[in-house]
Design a protein around this motif. Structure first.
Motif, PDB file in Angstrom:
ATOM      1  N   ARG A  81       0.858  -1.183   0.000  1.00 43.67           N
ATOM      2  CA  ARG A  81       0.000   0.000   0.000  1.00 43.67           C
ATOM      3  C   ARG A  81       0.892   1.229   0.000  1.00 43.67           C
ATOM      4  N   ARG A  82       0.782   2.039  -1.065  1.00 43.82           N
ATOM      5  CA  ARG A  82       1.612   3.230  -1.243  1.00 43.82           C
ATOM      6  C   ARG A  82       3.094   2.931  -1.040  1.00 43.82           C
ATOM      7  N   GLY A  83       3.536   1.842  -1.622  1.00 38.85           N
ATOM      8  CA  GLY A  83       4.950   1.496  -1.562  1.00 38.85           C
ATOM      9  C   GLY A  83       5.386   0.925  -0.227  1.00 38.85           C
ATOM     10  N   GLN A  84       4.488   0.859   0.718  1.00 35.19           N
ATOM     11  CA  GLN A  84       4.828   0.320   2.042  1.00 35.19           C
ATOM     12  C   GLN A  84       4.262  -1.094   2.179  1.00 35.19           C
ATOM     13  N   ILE A  85       4.944  -1.892   3.003  1.00 36.44           N
ATOM     14  CA  ILE A  85       4.432  -3.237   3.275  1.00 36.44           C
ATOM     15  C   ILE A  85       3.408  -3.155   4.401  1.00 36.44           C
ATOM     16  N   VAL A  86       2.264  -3.777   4.173  1.00 36.27           N
ATOM     17  CA  VAL A  86       1.274  -3.881   5.253  1.00 36.27           C
ATOM     18  C   VAL A  86       1.509  -5.249   5.909  1.00 36.27           C
ATOM     19  N   PRO A  87       1.959  -5.277   7.155  1.00 36.75           N
ATOM     20  CA  PRO A  87       2.391  -6.551   7.769  1.00 36.75           C
ATOM     21  C   PRO A  87       1.217  -7.364   8.299  1.00 36.75           C
ATOM     22  N   LEU A  88       0.472  -7.950   7.393  1.00 37.40           N
ATOM     23  CA  LEU A  88      -0.776  -8.600   7.795  1.00 37.40           C
ATOM     24  C   LEU A  88      -0.582  -9.771   8.761  1.00 37.40           C
ATOM     25  N   LYS A  89       0.407 -10.625   8.461  1.00 36.80           N
ATOM     26  CA  LYS A  89       0.590 -11.799   9.330  1.00 36.80           C
ATOM     27  C   LYS A  89       1.015 -11.358  10.730  1.00 36.80           C
ATOM     28  N   HIS A  90       1.862 -10.374  10.770  1.00 42.43           N
ATOM     29  CA  HIS A  90       2.290  -9.862  12.062  1.00 42.43           C
ATOM     30  C   HIS A  90       1.079  -9.354  12.850  1.00 42.43           C
ATOM     31  N   ASP A  91       0.236  -8.565  12.179  1.00 44.65           N
ATOM     32  CA  ASP A  91      -0.954  -8.033  12.847  1.00 44.65           C
ATOM     33  C   ASP A  91      -1.918  -9.161  13.237  1.00 44.65           C
ATOM     34  N   ALA A  92      -2.007 -10.137  12.351  1.00 43.64           N
ATOM     35  CA  ALA A  92      -2.899 -11.270  12.648  1.00 43.64           C
ATOM     36  C   ALA A  92      -2.407 -12.028  13.881  1.00 43.64           C
ATOM     37  N   ASP A  93      -1.078 -12.169  14.014  1.00 39.76           N
ATOM     38  CA  ASP A  93      -0.526 -12.853  15.197  1.00 39.76           C
ATOM     39  C   ASP A  93      -0.938 -12.130  16.473  1.00 39.76           C
ATOM     40  N   VAL A  94      -0.884 -10.795  16.421  1.00 39.47           N
ATOM     41  CA  VAL A  94      -1.270 -10.010  17.601  1.00 39.47           C
ATOM     42  C   VAL A  94      -2.743 -10.281  17.912  1.00 39.47           C
ATOM     43  N   ALA A  95      -3.561 -10.264  16.858  1.00 40.17           N
ATOM     44  CA  ALA A  95      -5.001 -10.465  17.052  1.00 40.17           C
ATOM     45  C   ALA A  95      -5.301 -11.842  17.638  1.00 40.17           C
ATOM     46  N   ILE A  96      -4.733 -12.878  17.011  1.00 37.73           N
ATOM     47  CA  ILE A  96      -5.191 -14.220  17.395  1.00 37.73           C
ATOM     48  C   ILE A  96      -4.578 -14.715  18.704  1.00 37.73           C
ATOM     49  N   ALA A  97      -3.671 -13.935  19.263  1.00 37.30           N
ATOM     50  CA  ALA A  97      -3.209 -14.277  20.611  1.00 37.30           C
ATOM     51  C   ALA A  97      -4.416 -14.321  21.555  1.00 37.30           C
ATOM     52  N   ASP A  98      -5.459 -13.580  21.212  1.00 35.06           N
ATOM     53  CA  ASP A  98      -6.679 -13.555  22.043  1.00 35.06           C
ATOM     54  C   ASP A  98      -7.885 -14.157  21.328  1.00 35.06           C
ATOM     55  N   CYS A  99      -7.657 -15.085  20.426  1.00 33.72           N
ATOM     56  CA  CYS A  99      -8.779 -15.695  19.699  1.00 33.72           C
ATOM     57  C   CYS A  99      -8.761 -17.205  19.913  1.00 33.72           C
TER      58      CYS A  99
END
Ligand code: PRX
Length: 652
Positions: A200-218
């Motif tokens: 996105r706009r030349g930047q990496i969107v770190p989806l897996k990293h963010d998902a790891d944060v999320a699913i720590a509580d899922c």
């Protein structure tokens, strides 16, 4: 170097919307070839259920329905007893009926990489991934969360879920880990599909990293499937995380489609309501597909050699209905693009239109206003002659933006379809029929055939003159069947204002030609760049911050985004209320919800205007933010506080 930016377009057109009198008759040449004619209106009005049954018959069914509609307000059942798997309408039939080698999806990544899938390619991928999901224990009725960039695997994942009867819940890749976590937990999703990252706009969107944060509580998540989009760093949890491409190598090529009841759920999609908790809007198989199929066919007038491009993300309803399901059910060729419209330059969209010969283009007014601001030199650099039809969705389009779209992008030859609908309605509800309907800039014109709408007052009486509430007075096939896990909320939100009539939460007016003019939301939900956001949600995020005691958030009009947010914040005692705190709070909101929710302005105030019973009077803050004369303040506990806030606001 991009040319110097022009000043933002005037918003005056929004104020004068009510006086708009320009009319655009369809060109005879378009009318001659159009899929829809005026006869379609007559057919829909004569017998809406029969009309929709006729549309449904154009899809693939395993077993015919016995009744078109059973309507027990607020519950509707469409095509009762009918059995189908919607992927057969979207894929199998095309490969059997001569479209095997037709391009289904032409994808372009933001860095410029390209992939094209024929119908057979897509069919193969969907079948294989459906088998992958099965091998990971996903069964009919299970929920699967999808948190992906705009890459082909997003569409493949959605269709693979549909193939086995799993209910997908796509979460927009721009949402924060907290938003993802809440949505996964609400739906109790068993499996998550994500990617190592996206662009996105030349930047990496770190989806897996963010998902790891999320699913720590899922606790419900058993497996995570990770698509490899780039060479992005990530951590893998053995046993839980799996590479998509590895699983696909081993998967069988064919997956028998699970037979679904017409009324079985197809997906959940979360949208903002007036409280902080997003609503999981539920859609079902038969009615939803019928609605998106028919509206795609007639509103976008798709022909065999069209190249359709809807610029939405599949994280929103527009991407569900007019990328994944509607165009596929019509056997269309479509373009999908991963990134932002001004990367690397402000002509990226026009480059794509030119490169692929896009003929039908569907975007949002907020994008059009950005294009206007960037200047016509960008589209003018490109050959846009392949375009033959333009559409808009997401918010009211101001007439000046409509005219610009018509003249600069459509080169005065393309009809414009301004389509009103919602996550809850599933498909387009109020729209011109290109080739049949005379358009007026700023008006979504008339209900689609088979849809009945009205403007009502508080008591449910039709409004003859001026504005009122938009109402849908008859059931329609794509209507929401519920809010996941909260039936009462569905009744309270949509079905309690009047008897047997759906309340979408929008204000509107009707003119002497019975054309609808949508005036925007009437509740505490605001519309930023065509995306709904609850001001409550942003308030909840702000007060979670340790340095915030209280917050009230209101919407203000914004030249590009349509609406933006202003937050009035009482900081914790002893906190320095400086620019650094503003920046910290804006980032905090972005982290909690997503960048889309960042307030434009944050005003610190010692107290908020409240009634004697302690209710925050947001209405008064709205007046301050809009620079209006402040409304009735008689119920205010401390009238002086308003003057202080007003002075602070004007200083800022
Ligand atoms: O306020 C209306 C506005 O967007 C809301 C629906 O938002 P969402 O569920 O996120 O779906 C957006 C894409 C379908 C509506 O209640 N809206 C949508 N389309 C239009 C519109 N307002 C005016 N004109 C439109 N064409």
């Amino acid at each position: 170097m991009p040319p110097k930016k022009k000043s933002a377009p005037s918003t005056k057109a929004i104020d004068t919307l009510l006086d708009e009198s320009r009319k655009f008759k369809p060109a005879a040449s378009f009318t001659r070839q159009a899929n829809a004619s005026n006869a379609l209106y007559k057919e829909g009005a004569a017998n809406p259920v029969k009309f929709w049954e006729k549309m449904a018959k154009e899809l693939v069914w395993k077993k015919n329905w016995t009744k078109g509609l059973i309507w027990n307000p607020p519950d509707a059942k469409w095509f009762v007893g009918g059995k189908l798997n919607i992927t057969e309408s979207c894929l199998d039939r095309h490969i059997k009926e001569g479209k095997r080698n037709k391009a289904a999806l032409i994808w372009e990544g933001e860095p410029g990489d390209q992939r094209t899938f024929t119908y057979f390619d897509l069919y193969r991928q969907v079948n294989k991934f459906a088998n992958v999901l099965k091998s990971l224990g996903v069964e009919k009725g299970d929920r699967v969360a999808i948190y992906l960039p705009m890459i082909p695997e997003l569409m493949i994942s959605m269709l693979a879920c549909a193939r086995i009867g799993a209910i997908h819940s796509v979460v927009f890749g721009g949402f924060s880990p907290d938003s993802l976590r809440d949505r996964i937990n609400d739906a109790e999703a068993k499996l998550l599909i994500t990617a190592d990252g996206g662009w996105r706009r030349g930047q990496i969107v770190p989806l897996k990293h963010d998902a790891d944060v999320a699913i720590a509580d899922c606790p419900s998540i058993e497996h995570v499937v990770v698509v490899k989009r780039g060479d992005f760093l990530l951590r893998f949890k053995e046993g839980r995380d799996h590479w998509y491409h590895r699983l696909m190598q081993e998967a069988d090529a064919y997956c028998e489609p699970t037979v679904m009841d017409s009324e079985d759920p197809l997906f959940i999609l979360y949208t903002s309501g007036t409280t902080g908790k997003p609503k999981g809007i539920m859609h079902t198989c038969g009615g939803y597909l019928t609605g998106v199929y028919a509206t795609t066919k007639y509103v976008f007038d798709l022909k065999e050699d069209d190249v359709f491009w809807c610029t939405a993300d599949c994280g929103w309803i527009t991407g569900h209905s007019y990328i994944t399901y509607g165009p596929m059910a019509n056997g269309a060729t479509q373009v999908m693009y991963e990134g932002s419209p001004n990367w690397p330059d402000e002509d990226r969209f026009w480059q794509i239109v030119e490169d692929y010969g896009v003929s039908v283009f569907y975007t949002a007014p907020t994008a059009i206003r950005s294009f206007m601001q960037w200047g016509r030199e960008w589209p003018d650099k490109h050959d846009l002659s392949s375009l033959r039809l333009l559409g808009t969705v997401g918010e009211p389009i101001n007439p000046e933006a409509w005219i610009w779209y018509h003249e600069v992008i459509g080169q005065k030859k393309c009809p414009i379809v301004d389509t009103w609908w919602q996550t809850e309605t599933g498909h387009i509800m109020i729209t011109p029929l290109p080739g049949a309907t005379t358009t007026k800039p700023g008006s979504a014109t008339r209900p689609f055939p088979g849809i009945e709408a009205a403007i009502l007052d508080e008591n449910g009486k039709p409004v003859k003159k001026g504005g009122g509430y938009l109402a849908i007075t008859k059931p329609w096939p794509g209507m929401l069947r519920g809010i996941w896990g909260d039936r009462q909320r569905m009744i309270d939100t949509y079905w309690s204002k009047w008897d047997k009539t759906y309340f979408p939460g929008d204000g509107a007016k009707i003119d002497k030609d019975k054309y609808f003019w949508i005036l925007g939301r009437v509740d505490d939900v605001i519309n930023i760049s065509g995306h709904r956001l609850s001001t409550m949600e942003v308030e909840s995020a702000l007060v979670e911050h340790a340095q915030v005691t209280e917050a009230a958030v209101v919407g203000v009009s914004h030249d590009i985004k349509g609406e933006g947010l202003v937050a009035f914040v009482t900081a914790a005692r002893g906190t320095a209320t400086d620019d650094k705190l503003v920046a910290r709070l804006r980032d905090f909101v972005a982290r909690k919800i997503g960048a889309i929710a960042k307030p434009e302005k944050i005003i610190f105030t010692g107290d908020l205007p409240k009634t004697r019973s302690g209710k925050i009077m947001r209405r008064l803050l709205r007046d301050i933010a809009a620079g209006k004369i402040i409304g009735d303040t008689t119920t205010l506990a401390d009238p002086d506080i308003l003057n202080k806030i007003k002075a602070r606001y004007e200083e800022d």
